[in-house]
Design a protein around this motif. Structure first.
Motif, PDB file in Angstrom:
ATOM      1  N   LYS A 197       0.821  -1.212   0.000  1.00 35.22           N
ATOM      2  CA  LYS A 197       0.000   0.000   0.000  1.00 35.22           C
ATOM      3  C   LYS A 197       0.851   1.256   0.000  1.00 35.22           C
ATOM      4  CE  LYS A 197      -3.737  -2.450   0.117  1.00 35.22           C
ATOM      5  NZ  LYS A 197      -4.576  -2.562  -1.104  1.00 35.22           N
ATOM      6  N   ASP A 198       2.059   1.161   0.557  1.00 30.80           N
ATOM      7  CA  ASP A 198       2.938   2.328   0.584  1.00 30.80           C
ATOM      8  C   ASP A 198       3.271   2.793  -0.829  1.00 30.80           C
ATOM      9  OD1 ASP A 198       2.900   2.131   3.294  1.00 30.80           O
ATOM     10  OD2 ASP A 198       4.860   1.145   3.465  1.00 30.80           O
ATOM     11  N   LEU A 199       3.465   1.834  -1.748  1.00 29.79           N
ATOM     12  CA  LEU A 199       3.765   2.204  -3.128  1.00 29.79           C
ATOM     13  C   LEU A 199       2.574   2.885  -3.789  1.00 29.79           C
ATOM     14  CD1 LEU A 199       5.694  -0.971  -4.383  1.00 29.79           C
ATOM     15  CD2 LEU A 199       6.635   1.227  -3.672  1.00 29.79           C
ATOM     16  N   MET A 200       1.381   2.370  -3.523  1.00 28.33           N
ATOM     17  CA  MET A 200       0.187   2.970  -4.096  1.00 28.33           C
ATOM     18  C   MET A 200      -0.022   4.381  -3.556  1.00 28.33           C
ATOM     19  SD  MET A 200      -0.951   0.613  -6.138  1.00 28.33           S
ATOM     20  CE  MET A 200      -2.657   1.026  -6.485  1.00 28.33           C
ATOM     21  N   MET A 201       0.187   4.559  -2.247  1.00 25.95           N
ATOM     22  CA  MET A 201       0.026   5.883  -1.640  1.00 25.95           C
ATOM     23  C   MET A 201       1.082   6.847  -2.166  1.00 25.95           C
ATOM     24  SD  MET A 201      -2.658   5.668   0.139  1.00 25.95           S
ATOM     25  CE  MET A 201      -2.518   7.275   0.944  1.00 25.95           C
ATOM     26  N   ALA A 202       2.305   6.358  -2.340  1.00 31.59           N
ATOM     27  CA  ALA A 202       3.373   7.208  -2.860  1.00 31.59           C
ATOM     28  C   ALA A 202       3.055   7.684  -4.274  1.00 31.59           C
ATOM     29  CB  ALA A 202       4.693   6.454  -2.837  1.00 31.59           C
ATOM     30  N   SER A 203       2.473   6.800  -5.089  1.00 34.72           N
ATOM     31  CA  SER A 203       2.123   7.204  -6.450  1.00 34.72           C
ATOM     32  C   SER A 203       1.032   8.269  -6.444  1.00 34.72           C
ATOM     33  CB  SER A 203       1.666   5.985  -7.253  1.00 34.72           C
ATOM     34  OG  SER A 203       0.449   5.471  -6.750  1.00 34.72           O
ATOM     35  N   SER A 208       0.348  10.877  -9.720  1.00 32.89           N
ATOM     36  CA  SER A 208       0.165  10.011 -10.894  1.00 32.89           C
ATOM     37  C   SER A 208      -1.317   9.788 -11.163  1.00 32.89           C
ATOM     38  CB  SER A 208       0.862   8.671 -10.664  1.00 32.89           C
ATOM     39  OG  SER A 208       0.275   7.983  -9.570  1.00 32.89           O
ATOM     40  N   SER A 209      -1.641   9.677 -12.440  1.00 31.28           N
ATOM     41  CA  SER A 209      -3.017   9.398 -12.826  1.00 31.28           C
ATOM     42  C   SER A 209      -3.298   7.904 -12.704  1.00 31.28           C
ATOM     43  CB  SER A 209      -3.265   9.864 -14.263  1.00 31.28           C
ATOM     44  OG  SER A 209      -2.479   9.102 -15.172  1.00 31.28           O
ATOM     45  N   TYR A 210      -4.558   7.542 -12.899  1.00 34.04           N
ATOM     46  CA  TYR A 210      -4.942   6.136 -12.796  1.00 34.04           C
ATOM     47  C   TYR A 210      -4.223   5.298 -13.853  1.00 34.04           C
ATOM     48  CZ  TYR A 210      -7.997   2.038 -12.473  1.00 34.04           C
ATOM     49  OH  TYR A 210      -8.480   0.775 -12.315  1.00 34.04           O
ATOM     50  N   LEU A 211      -4.167   5.817 -15.076  1.00 35.51           N
ATOM     51  CA  LEU A 211      -3.489   5.082 -16.152  1.00 35.51           C
ATOM     52  C   LEU A 211      -1.994   4.976 -15.903  1.00 35.51           C
ATOM     53  CD1 LEU A 211      -5.326   6.475 -19.322  1.00 35.51           C
ATOM     54  CD2 LEU A 211      -5.680   4.290 -18.162  1.00 35.51           C
ATOM     55  N   GLN A 212      -1.395   6.020 -15.329  1.00 42.29           N
ATOM     56  CA  GLN A 212       0.033   5.964 -15.016  1.00 42.29           C
ATOM     57  C   GLN A 212       0.322   4.930 -13.938  1.00 42.29           C
ATOM     58  OE1 GLN A 212       0.606  10.133 -14.102  1.00 42.29           O
ATOM     59  NE2 GLN A 212       1.687  10.496 -16.040  1.00 42.29           N
ATOM     60  N   TYR A 216       2.961   1.992 -14.819  1.00 43.10           N
ATOM     61  CA  TYR A 216       4.290   2.027 -14.211  1.00 43.10           C
ATOM     62  C   TYR A 216       4.361   1.328 -12.852  1.00 43.10           C
ATOM     63  CZ  TYR A 216       5.158   5.557 -17.778  1.00 43.10           C
ATOM     64  OH  TYR A 216       5.289   6.210 -18.984  1.00 43.10           O
ATOM     65  N   LEU A 217       3.232   1.025 -12.249  1.00 44.80           N
ATOM     66  CA  LEU A 217       3.259   0.394 -10.928  1.00 44.80           C
ATOM     67  C   LEU A 217       2.602  -0.971 -10.919  1.00 44.80           C
ATOM     68  CD1 LEU A 217       3.888   0.512  -7.909  1.00 44.80           C
ATOM     69  CD2 LEU A 217       1.731   1.730  -7.572  1.00 44.80           C
ATOM     70  N   ILE A 218       1.363  -1.052 -11.388  1.00 43.01           N
ATOM     71  CA  ILE A 218       0.610  -2.305 -11.274  1.00 43.01           C
ATOM     72  C   ILE A 218       1.111  -3.350 -12.271  1.00 43.01           C
ATOM     73  CG2 ILE A 218      -1.663  -3.359 -11.495  1.00 43.01           C
ATOM     74  CD1 ILE A 218      -2.884  -0.778 -10.475  1.00 43.01           C
ATOM     75  N   ILE A 219       1.208  -2.984 -13.557  1.00 44.62           N
ATOM     76  CA  ILE A 219       1.618  -3.960 -14.580  1.00 44.62           C
ATOM     77  C   ILE A 219       2.988  -4.560 -14.284  1.00 44.62           C
ATOM     78  CG2 ILE A 219       2.146  -4.292 -17.020  1.00 44.62           C
ATOM     79  CD1 ILE A 219      -0.825  -4.063 -16.408  1.00 44.62           C
ATOM     80  N   PRO A 220       4.016  -3.771 -13.890  1.00 49.73           N
ATOM     81  CA  PRO A 220       5.306  -4.392 -13.559  1.00 49.73           C
ATOM     82  C   PRO A 220       5.224  -5.416 -12.439  1.00 49.73           C
ATOM     83  CG  PRO A 220       5.600  -2.040 -13.896  1.00 49.73           C
ATOM     84  CD  PRO A 220       4.128  -2.291 -13.900  1.00 49.73           C
TER      85      PRO A 220
END
Length: 314
Positions: A197-203, A208-212, A216-220
């Motif tokens: 969750k820390d990565l999601m909160m940091a984004s 960052s937008s939803y698509l970003q 750059y975060l979810i797909i990797p």
């Protein structure tokens, strides 16, 4: 040697050099019996003329003649091209595409609503194949029974028809796609939920937008689930045919390669089951599946995914 470790080994019986082998032996036995032996038997029978005419005693070894017969068969390219289209469309648009979209949507809404939606989507997978496929037959049936005709076609003033023979490829993709999407949906949803969750909160803090965030975060973080779902579903689509068997039984040019092998080896109108020729067709599927699995693992860099994490020490 550390005295504490030495004392522990003495009290627990020590650690044998080949303990890992005995630990894996039950699994290895199952893999050999239920995976490797059937493959060997398949390739062996494919080199014979075994059929109901020869029985299990009068067959002869004919080498590669079944494969030569396949290469010159007038229906080979037709079945192969249909299988390629069927696997590609179902995999890309449903087993990967739709399952990923559902996972992304249901993990970014209310947790209870997302869980309920995924549970409903699992119903086609747990429904008996005959019941599930018959539902699709009623959807495509002509009026007054067809749901598609009654709800959409007829109110628009269009001519009703039995849509299954008119769009058979579309229906075999839809029938298998809605089942396959549920498999990837569960794996992708679990993988997304496991992202720290820390990565999601940091984004979010970085603006960052939803698509970003997806790119750059979810797909990797989904490389491993993507590899598994792509490989498993490709092999599954190539070798499964039960939905198509119940839906059309290969009619309307829907006889994929696996169904062709089934018809030749286990179901013919004449009753002459060509086991050798059918297993040769199946052996080609096994070979293609192995090649595709290797390609997927190299493309997704499987070696990097299974590496142990590197921990820096001072």
């Amino acid at each position: 040697m550390n005295p504490d470790i030495e004392m522990t080994e003495k009290t627990t019986g020590g650690g044998g050099k080949y303990d890992w082998f005995w630990f894996l032996l039950p699994a290895l036995i199952l893999v050999v019996i239920f995976f490797f032996l059937p493959i060997i038997i398949t390739f062996f029978i494919s080199g014979t003329n075994m059929s109901t005419a020869t029985g299990f005693q009068n067959w002869k070894w004919i080498g590669l003649k079944n494969y030569q017969r396949i290469s010159s068969h007038p229906e080979t390219l037709e079945h192969l091209w249909l299988t390629v289209k069927y696997v590609a469309f179902t995999l890309v648009f449903f087993n990967l595409g739709m399952s990923l979209v559902i996972a992304l949507l249901t993990t970014h809404i209310s947790r209870g609503v997302g869980f309920l939606f995924r549970a409903v989507w699992l119903l086609p997978r747990i429904t008996p194949v005959v019941v599930y496929v018959m539902m699709w037959r009623f959807i495509a049936a002509d009026a007054p029974y067809g749901i598609l005709n009654q709800i959409i076609i007829k109110p628009l003033g269009l001519k009703t028809a039995n849509w299954l023979p008119m769009a058979p490829f579309l229906f075999i993709v839809l029938v298998n796609g809605f089942i396959g999407a549920s498999f990837g949906m569960i794996l992708f949803s679990s993988a997304i939920e496991s992202i720290p969750k820390d990565l999601m909160m940091a984004s979010l803090v970085d603006g960052s937008s939803y698509l970003q965030r997806i790119r750059y975060l979810i797909i990797p973080h989904l490389r491993w689930p993507l590899l598994f779902v792509t490989t498993f579903q490709t092999l599954s689509l190539m070798t499964s045919f039960e939905q198509i068997l119940v839906l059309t039984d290969g009619a309307y040019n829907t006889e994929v390669w696996a169904l062709w092998a089934y018809h030749k080896a286990l179901s013919t109108y004449s009753g002459n089951l060509q086991w050798g020729f059918g297993t040769a067709l199946a052996a080609i599927l096994v070979t293609i599946g192995i090649v595709m699995a290797v390609i997927y693992m190299r493309y997704f860099k499987f070696e990097e995914l299974v590496q142990e994490p590197k921990i820096e020490t001072q």
